[in-house]
Write a protein that holds these residues in place. Structure first.
Motif, PDB file in Angstrom:
ATOM      1  N   GLY A   4       0.835  -1.215   0.018  1.00 26.01           N
ATOM      2  CA  GLY A   4       0.136   0.056  -0.017  1.00 26.01           C
ATOM      3  C   GLY A   4       0.745   1.090   0.023  1.00 26.01           C
ATOM      4  N   THR A   5       2.040   1.341   0.744  1.00 29.90           N
ATOM      5  CA  THR A   5       2.966   2.346   0.786  1.00 29.90           C
ATOM      6  C   THR A   5       3.446   2.759  -0.421  1.00 29.90           C
ATOM      7  OG1 THR A   5       3.190   2.017   3.019  1.00 29.90           O
ATOM      8  CG2 THR A   5       4.705   3.509   1.897  1.00 29.90           C
ATOM      9  N   GLY A   6       4.093   1.752  -1.138  1.00 36.53           N
ATOM     10  CA  GLY A   6       4.843   1.710  -2.391  1.00 36.53           C
ATOM     11  C   GLY A   6       3.798   2.161  -3.647  1.00 36.53           C
TER      12      GLY A   6
ATOM     13  N   ALA B 152      -2.845   4.151   9.894  1.00 32.01           N
ATOM     14  CA  ALA B 152      -2.901   5.459  10.153  1.00 32.01           C
ATOM     15  C   ALA B 152      -1.550   5.969  10.578  1.00 32.01           C
ATOM     16  CB  ALA B 152      -3.889   5.697  11.213  1.00 32.01           C
ATOM     17  N   VAL B 153      -0.953   5.120  11.044  1.00 37.65           N
ATOM     18  CA  VAL B 153       0.561   5.278  11.706  1.00 37.65           C
ATOM     19  C   VAL B 153       1.544   5.377  10.425  1.00 37.65           C
ATOM     20  CG1 VAL B 153       2.360   4.423  13.001  1.00 37.65           C
ATOM     21  CG2 VAL B 153       0.301   4.249  14.007  1.00 37.65           C
ATOM     22  N   VAL B 154       1.392   4.352   9.538  1.00 35.37           N
ATOM     23  CA  VAL B 154       2.288   4.237   8.337  1.00 35.37           C
ATOM     24  C   VAL B 154       1.844   5.666   7.375  1.00 35.37           C
ATOM     25  CG1 VAL B 154       2.635   3.323   6.255  1.00 35.37           C
ATOM     26  CG2 VAL B 154       2.604   1.805   8.474  1.00 35.37           C
ATOM     27  N   ALA B 155       0.526   5.849   7.342  1.00 38.31           N
ATOM     28  CA  ALA B 155       0.266   6.986   6.379  1.00 38.31           C
ATOM     29  C   ALA B 155       0.631   8.284   7.059  1.00 38.31           C
ATOM     30  CB  ALA B 155      -1.398   7.189   6.081  1.00 38.31           C
ATOM     31  N   THR B 156       0.664   8.567   8.308  1.00 37.50           N
ATOM     32  CA  THR B 156       0.960   9.819   9.119  1.00 37.50           C
ATOM     33  C   THR B 156       2.585   9.691   8.889  1.00 37.50           C
ATOM     34  OG1 THR B 156      -0.602   9.523  10.503  1.00 37.50           O
ATOM     35  CG2 THR B 156       1.354  10.880  11.246  1.00 37.50           C
ATOM     36  N   ILE B 157       3.518   8.686   9.064  1.00 34.28           N
ATOM     37  CA  ILE B 157       4.779   8.865   8.771  1.00 34.28           C
ATOM     38  C   ILE B 157       5.237   9.201   7.347  1.00 34.28           C
ATOM     39  CG2 ILE B 157       7.030   7.367   8.830  1.00 34.28           C
ATOM     40  CD1 ILE B 157       5.663   5.830  11.010  1.00 34.28           C
ATOM     41  N   VAL B 158       4.466   8.640   6.386  1.00 31.09           N
ATOM     42  CA  VAL B 158       4.702   9.108   4.943  1.00 31.09           C
ATOM     43  C   VAL B 158       4.370  10.205   4.494  1.00 31.09           C
ATOM     44  CG1 VAL B 158       4.186   8.178   2.469  1.00 31.09           C
ATOM     45  CG2 VAL B 158       4.693   6.503   4.382  1.00 31.09           C
ATOM     46  N   THR B 159       3.354  10.856   5.003  1.00 21.00           N
ATOM     47  CA  THR B 159       2.898  12.176   4.642  1.00 21.00           C
ATOM     48  C   THR B 159       3.199  13.414   5.373  1.00 21.00           C
ATOM     49  OG1 THR B 159       0.663  11.776   6.260  1.00 21.00           O
ATOM     50  CG2 THR B 159       0.573  11.037   3.924  1.00 21.00           C
ATOM     51  N   LEU B 160       3.636  12.950   6.647  1.00 19.96           N
ATOM     52  CA  LEU B 160       4.365  14.131   7.498  1.00 19.96           C
ATOM     53  C   LEU B 160       5.292  14.960   6.477  1.00 19.96           C
ATOM     54  CD1 LEU B 160       4.488  13.075  11.372  1.00 19.96           C
ATOM     55  CD2 LEU B 160       3.004  15.212  10.021  1.00 19.96           C
ATOM     56  N   PRO B 161       6.214  14.185   6.033  1.00 20.31           N
ATOM     57  CA  PRO B 161       7.466  15.114   5.367  1.00 20.31           C
ATOM     58  C   PRO B 161       6.849  15.689   4.133  1.00 20.31           C
ATOM     59  CG  PRO B 161       8.209  12.737   5.648  1.00 20.31           C
ATOM     60  CD  PRO B 161       6.820  12.878   6.182  1.00 20.31           C
ATOM     61  N   VAL B 162       5.865  15.334   3.569  1.00 20.90           N
ATOM     62  CA  VAL B 162       5.343  16.247   2.455  1.00 20.90           C
ATOM     63  C   VAL B 162       4.479  17.210   3.140  1.00 20.90           C
ATOM     64  CG1 VAL B 162       3.820  15.948   0.568  1.00 20.90           C
ATOM     65  CG2 VAL B 162       5.191  13.849   1.093  1.00 20.90           C
ATOM     66  N   PHE B 163       4.024  16.953   4.169  1.00 19.69           N
ATOM     67  CA  PHE B 163       3.113  18.227   4.707  1.00 19.69           C
ATOM     68  C   PHE B 163       3.998  19.220   5.023  1.00 19.69           C
ATOM     69  CE2 PHE B 163       1.573  20.265   8.624  1.00 19.69           C
ATOM     70  CZ  PHE B 163       0.429  20.857   8.158  1.00 19.69           C
ATOM     71  N   TRP B 164       5.368  18.901   5.722  1.00 18.53           N
ATOM     72  CA  TRP B 164       6.137  20.019   5.937  1.00 18.53           C
ATOM     73  C   TRP B 164       6.629  20.716   4.756  1.00 18.53           C
ATOM     74  CZ3 TRP B 164       8.828  15.844   9.670  1.00 18.53           C
ATOM     75  CH2 TRP B 164       8.090  15.882  10.904  1.00 18.53           C
TER      76      TRP B 164
END
Length: 274
Positions: A53-55, A254-266
Protein backbone atom coordinates in the motif's frame (compact mmCIF):
# COMPACT_ATOMS: atom_id res chain seq x y z
CA UNK A 1 -17.91 20.91 18.65
CA UNK A 2 -19.87 18.88 16.09
CA UNK A 3 -16.72 18.25 14.05
CA UNK A 4 -14.89 17.17 17.21
CA UNK A 5 -17.62 14.65 18.06
CA UNK A 6 -17.77 13.33 14.49
CA UNK A 7 -13.99 12.87 14.43
CA UNK A 8 -13.56 11.61 18.00
CA UNK A 9 -16.28 8.94 18.06
CA UNK A 10 -14.97 6.83 15.13
CA UNK A 11 -11.43 7.09 16.50
CA UNK A 12 -12.52 6.00 19.99
CA UNK A 13 -14.52 3.13 18.50
CA UNK A 14 -11.54 1.92 16.43
CA UNK A 15 -9.16 2.13 19.39
CA UNK A 16 -11.66 0.34 21.67
CA UNK A 17 -12.29 -2.38 19.08
CA UNK A 18 -8.55 -2.95 18.62
CA UNK A 19 -8.19 -3.59 22.37
CA UNK A 20 -11.05 -6.06 22.60
CA UNK A 21 -12.38 -9.23 20.99
CA UNK A 22 -14.98 -7.74 18.68
CA UNK A 23 -17.07 -9.31 15.96
CA UNK A 24 -19.35 -7.59 13.49
CA UNK A 25 -22.46 -8.36 15.53
CA UNK A 26 -20.95 -8.27 19.02
CA UNK A 27 -18.29 -5.62 19.57
CA UNK A 28 -16.31 -5.27 22.83
CA UNK A 29 -16.86 -8.84 24.02
CA UNK A 30 -13.64 -9.19 25.99
CA UNK A 31 -10.74 -6.90 26.80
CA UNK A 32 -7.52 -8.22 25.23
CA UNK A 33 -5.16 -5.32 25.76
CA UNK A 34 -2.54 -5.17 23.02
CA UNK A 35 -3.04 -8.77 21.87
CA UNK A 36 -4.75 -7.77 18.62
CA UNK A 37 -2.11 -5.17 17.85
CA UNK A 38 0.79 -7.55 18.55
CA UNK A 39 -0.77 -10.26 16.38
CA UNK A 40 -1.40 -7.76 13.61
CA UNK A 41 2.12 -6.30 13.71
CA UNK A 42 3.57 -9.81 13.56
CA UNK A 43 1.37 -10.93 10.67
CA UNK A 44 3.27 -11.36 7.39
CA UNK A 45 0.07 -10.68 5.45
CA UNK A 46 -0.41 -7.33 7.18
CA UNK A 47 3.25 -6.37 6.75
CA UNK A 48 3.15 -7.19 3.03
CA UNK A 49 -0.12 -5.31 2.63
CA UNK A 50 1.23 -2.18 4.33
CA UNK A 51 4.40 -2.34 2.25
CA UNK A 52 2.39 -2.81 -0.94
CA UNK A 53 0.00 0.00 0.00
CA UNK A 54 2.83 2.41 0.78
CA UNK A 55 4.67 1.70 -2.48
CA UNK A 56 1.42 1.91 -4.40
CA UNK A 57 0.44 5.24 -2.82
CA UNK A 58 3.81 6.87 -3.44
CA UNK A 59 4.03 5.60 -7.04
CA UNK A 60 0.49 6.58 -7.97
CA UNK A 61 0.80 10.00 -6.31
CA UNK A 62 4.07 10.73 -8.15
CA UNK A 63 2.63 9.65 -11.51
CA UNK A 64 -0.54 11.70 -11.03
CA UNK A 65 1.40 14.77 -9.90
CA UNK A 66 3.89 14.68 -12.79
CA UNK A 67 1.25 14.00 -15.44
CA UNK A 68 -1.18 16.48 -13.90
CA UNK A 69 1.39 19.26 -13.67
CA UNK A 70 2.55 18.72 -17.25
CA UNK A 71 -1.05 18.73 -18.49
CA UNK A 72 -1.90 21.86 -16.48
CA UNK A 73 1.08 23.73 -17.93
CA UNK A 74 0.11 22.65 -21.46
CA UNK A 75 -3.47 23.84 -20.93
CA UNK A 76 -2.29 27.10 -19.40
CA UNK A 77 -0.15 27.80 -22.46
CA UNK A 78 -3.18 27.28 -24.73
CA UNK A 79 -5.89 29.09 -22.80
CA UNK A 80 -7.93 30.12 -25.82
CA UNK A 81 -7.96 26.79 -27.63
CA UNK A 82 -8.23 24.45 -24.66
CA UNK A 83 -11.76 25.02 -23.31
CA UNK A 84 -13.24 21.78 -24.64
CA UNK A 85 -10.07 19.82 -23.84
CA UNK A 86 -10.07 21.10 -20.24
CA UNK A 87 -13.67 20.00 -19.80
CA UNK A 88 -13.00 16.52 -21.20
CA UNK A 89 -9.89 16.07 -19.04
CA UNK A 90 -11.88 16.72 -15.87
CA UNK A 91 -14.54 14.10 -16.66
CA UNK A 92 -12.68 11.10 -15.14
CA UNK A 93 -12.76 12.81 -11.75
CA UNK A 94 -16.57 12.77 -11.62
CA UNK A 95 -16.93 9.14 -12.71
CA UNK A 96 -17.65 6.85 -9.72
CA UNK A 97 -14.66 4.62 -8.83
CA UNK A 98 -16.76 1.49 -9.32
CA UNK A 99 -17.51 2.53 -12.89
CA UNK A 100 -13.83 3.27 -13.46
CA UNK A 101 -12.97 -0.20 -12.15
CA UNK A 102 -15.48 -1.85 -14.47
CA UNK A 103 -14.24 0.21 -17.43
CA UNK A 104 -10.62 -0.79 -16.91
CA UNK A 105 -11.60 -4.40 -16.28
CA UNK A 106 -13.02 -4.39 -19.80
CA UNK A 107 -9.90 -2.65 -21.14
CA UNK A 108 -7.64 -5.32 -19.60
CA UNK A 109 -9.95 -8.22 -20.48
CA UNK A 110 -8.08 -11.03 -22.31
CA UNK A 111 -11.22 -11.67 -24.39
CA UNK A 112 -11.65 -8.71 -26.70
CA UNK A 113 -10.43 -5.96 -24.38
CA UNK A 114 -8.60 -2.92 -25.72
CA UNK A 115 -5.15 -4.20 -24.72
CA UNK A 116 -5.87 -7.64 -26.15
CA UNK A 117 -7.11 -6.11 -29.40
CA UNK A 118 -4.00 -3.91 -29.75
CA UNK A 119 -1.70 -6.87 -29.12
CA UNK A 120 -3.45 -8.87 -31.84
CA UNK A 121 -3.14 -5.95 -34.27
CA UNK A 122 0.56 -5.47 -33.58
CA UNK A 123 1.36 -9.17 -33.32
CA UNK A 124 -1.23 -11.34 -35.12
CA UNK A 125 -1.39 -14.89 -33.87
CA UNK A 126 0.07 -14.11 -30.46
CA UNK A 127 -1.64 -15.41 -27.37
CA UNK A 128 -3.80 -13.41 -25.01
CA UNK A 129 -2.37 -11.68 -21.95
CA UNK A 130 -4.46 -11.12 -18.85
CA UNK A 131 -2.80 -8.28 -16.93
CA UNK A 132 -5.20 -8.46 -14.00
CA UNK A 133 -4.50 -12.18 -13.59
CA UNK A 134 -0.74 -11.70 -13.39
CA UNK A 135 0.71 -11.51 -9.88
CA UNK A 136 3.33 -8.98 -11.00
CA UNK A 137 1.32 -6.70 -13.28
CA UNK A 138 -2.13 -6.72 -11.66
CA UNK A 139 -1.25 -3.91 -9.22
CA UNK A 140 0.01 -1.81 -12.15
CA UNK A 141 -3.34 -2.31 -13.88
CA UNK A 142 -5.13 -0.99 -10.80
CA UNK A 143 -2.63 1.87 -10.55
CA UNK A 144 -3.26 2.88 -14.16
CA UNK A 145 -6.99 3.13 -13.48
CA UNK A 146 -6.28 5.14 -10.31
CA UNK A 147 -3.99 7.56 -12.13
CA UNK A 148 -6.54 8.01 -14.92
CA UNK A 149 -9.27 8.82 -12.42
CA UNK A 150 -7.47 11.27 -10.13
CA UNK A 151 -4.88 13.02 -12.31
CA UNK A 152 -7.56 15.57 -13.34
CA UNK A 153 -7.68 16.71 -9.70
CA UNK A 154 -3.99 17.63 -9.90
CA UNK A 155 -4.61 19.31 -13.26
CA UNK A 156 -7.39 21.42 -11.76
CA UNK A 157 -5.36 22.51 -8.72
CA UNK A 158 -2.17 23.36 -10.62
CA UNK A 159 -4.04 25.00 -13.50
CA UNK A 160 -5.90 27.24 -11.05
CA UNK A 161 -2.60 28.21 -9.41
CA UNK A 162 -1.09 29.03 -12.81
CA UNK A 163 -4.02 31.31 -13.60
CA UNK A 164 -3.54 33.13 -10.31
CA UNK A 165 0.17 33.89 -10.62
CA UNK A 166 1.39 37.47 -10.87
CA UNK A 167 1.90 38.27 -14.56
CA UNK A 168 3.99 41.37 -13.78
CA UNK A 169 6.84 39.18 -12.52
CA UNK A 170 6.74 37.09 -15.69
CA UNK A 171 6.66 40.17 -17.90
CA UNK A 172 9.60 41.69 -16.04
CA UNK A 173 11.61 38.50 -16.52
CA UNK A 174 10.77 38.50 -20.23
CA UNK A 175 12.03 42.08 -20.53
CA UNK A 176 15.30 40.92 -18.94
CA UNK A 177 15.66 38.35 -21.73
CA UNK A 178 14.42 35.17 -20.02
CA UNK A 179 13.26 32.49 -22.48
CA UNK A 180 10.54 29.85 -22.11
CA UNK A 181 12.50 27.27 -20.12
CA UNK A 182 14.07 29.90 -17.89
CA UNK A 183 10.69 31.47 -17.23
CA UNK A 184 9.20 28.13 -16.28
CA UNK A 185 12.13 26.93 -14.16
CA UNK A 186 12.86 30.16 -12.29
CA UNK A 187 9.52 32.00 -12.25
CA UNK A 188 6.49 29.80 -12.93
CA UNK A 189 7.54 26.61 -11.14
CA UNK A 190 8.59 28.29 -7.85
CA UNK A 191 5.32 30.26 -7.81
CA UNK A 192 3.16 27.12 -8.02
CA UNK A 193 5.50 24.75 -6.12
CA UNK A 194 3.34 24.99 -3.00
CA UNK A 195 0.24 24.00 -4.95
CA UNK A 196 2.06 21.09 -6.61
CA UNK A 197 3.24 19.86 -3.20
CA UNK A 198 -0.30 20.19 -1.81
CA UNK A 199 -1.70 18.31 -4.80
CA UNK A 200 0.83 15.53 -4.22
CA UNK A 201 -0.16 15.38 -0.53
CA UNK A 202 -3.86 15.10 -1.37
CA UNK A 203 -3.16 12.50 -4.02
CA UNK A 204 -1.00 10.50 -1.61
CA UNK A 205 -3.77 10.38 0.99
CA UNK A 206 -6.34 9.34 -1.60
CA UNK A 207 -4.04 6.57 -2.85
CA UNK A 208 -3.63 5.14 0.66
CA UNK A 209 -7.43 4.77 0.82
CA UNK A 210 -7.89 2.92 -2.48
CA UNK A 211 -10.46 0.14 -2.16
CA UNK A 212 -13.13 0.41 -4.85
CA UNK A 213 -10.80 -0.25 -7.77
CA UNK A 214 -9.20 -3.25 -6.10
CA UNK A 215 -12.57 -4.69 -5.11
CA UNK A 216 -14.00 -4.39 -8.62
CA UNK A 217 -10.92 -5.18 -10.72
CA UNK A 218 -9.02 -7.89 -8.81
CA UNK A 219 -10.72 -8.64 -5.47
CA UNK A 220 -7.27 -8.54 -3.89
CA UNK A 221 -5.85 -11.14 -6.26
CA UNK A 222 -4.36 -12.95 -7.93
CA UNK A 223 -3.30 -14.44 -4.63
CA UNK A 224 -2.66 -11.43 -2.44
CA UNK A 225 -0.76 -9.38 -5.05
CA UNK A 226 -3.24 -6.46 -4.91
CA UNK A 227 -4.35 -6.81 -1.30
CA UNK A 228 -3.83 -3.21 -0.23
CA UNK A 229 -4.53 -2.26 3.42
CA UNK A 230 -8.07 -0.93 2.82
CA UNK A 231 -9.06 -4.19 1.13
CA UNK A 232 -7.45 -6.23 3.93
CA UNK A 233 -9.41 -4.22 6.49
CA UNK A 234 -12.64 -4.87 4.60
CA UNK A 235 -11.90 -8.58 4.35
CA UNK A 236 -11.10 -8.85 8.06
CA UNK A 237 -14.23 -6.98 9.14
CA UNK A 238 -16.87 -8.05 6.62
CA UNK A 239 -15.68 -11.47 5.47
CA UNK A 240 -14.03 -12.82 8.60
CA UNK A 241 -16.20 -10.72 10.96
CA UNK A 242 -13.11 -9.91 13.03
CA UNK A 243 -13.61 -6.24 13.85
CA UNK A 244 -10.81 -6.24 16.42
CA UNK A 245 -8.21 -7.25 13.82
CA UNK A 246 -9.68 -4.85 11.28
CA UNK A 247 -9.42 -2.00 13.79
CA UNK A 248 -5.81 -2.90 14.56
CA UNK A 249 -4.91 -2.86 10.85
CA UNK A 250 -6.65 0.50 10.55
CA UNK A 251 -4.52 1.96 13.35
CA UNK A 252 -1.34 0.61 11.77
CA UNK A 253 -2.36 2.07 8.41
CA UNK A 254 -2.97 5.42 10.09
CA UNK A 255 0.52 5.34 11.64
CA UNK A 256 2.20 4.38 8.35
CA UNK A 257 0.24 6.99 6.38
CA UNK A 258 1.15 9.65 8.95
CA UNK A 259 4.85 8.78 8.78
CA UNK A 260 4.81 8.93 4.97
CA UNK A 261 2.73 12.10 4.64
CA UNK A 262 4.35 14.22 7.40
CA UNK A 263 7.48 15.09 5.36
CA UNK A 264 5.26 16.01 2.42
CA UNK A 265 3.12 18.14 4.72
CA UNK A 266 6.21 19.99 6.01
CA UNK A 267 7.45 20.58 2.46
CA UNK A 268 4.03 21.87 1.45
CA UNK A 269 3.85 24.18 4.46
CA UNK A 270 7.33 25.56 3.75
CA UNK A 271 6.52 26.28 0.10
CA UNK A 272 3.21 27.91 0.99
CA UNK A 273 5.00 30.35 3.31
CA UNK A 274 7.85 31.16 0.88
Amino acid sequence: MVLLVLAAYPLLFIVSASLTRSSLGQPFQEFLGTENLRATIGSAAVQNSLLLGTGYAIGVALASTVLGTATAVALWRSLKSGVIIRTVLLLPMIVPPVVVGILFSFIFSPSGGLIDTLIKIVSPGSGTYAILSDTTWAIFGVALADVWEWTPLVVLLVFTALLGQDQEITEAAQLDGANGLQLFGHITLPMVAGTIAAAFLIRLILAFKVFDLVYVMTAGGPGSSTEVPAYLIWRSALQNFDVGTAASITLLLAVVATIVTLPVFWITKRHRHD
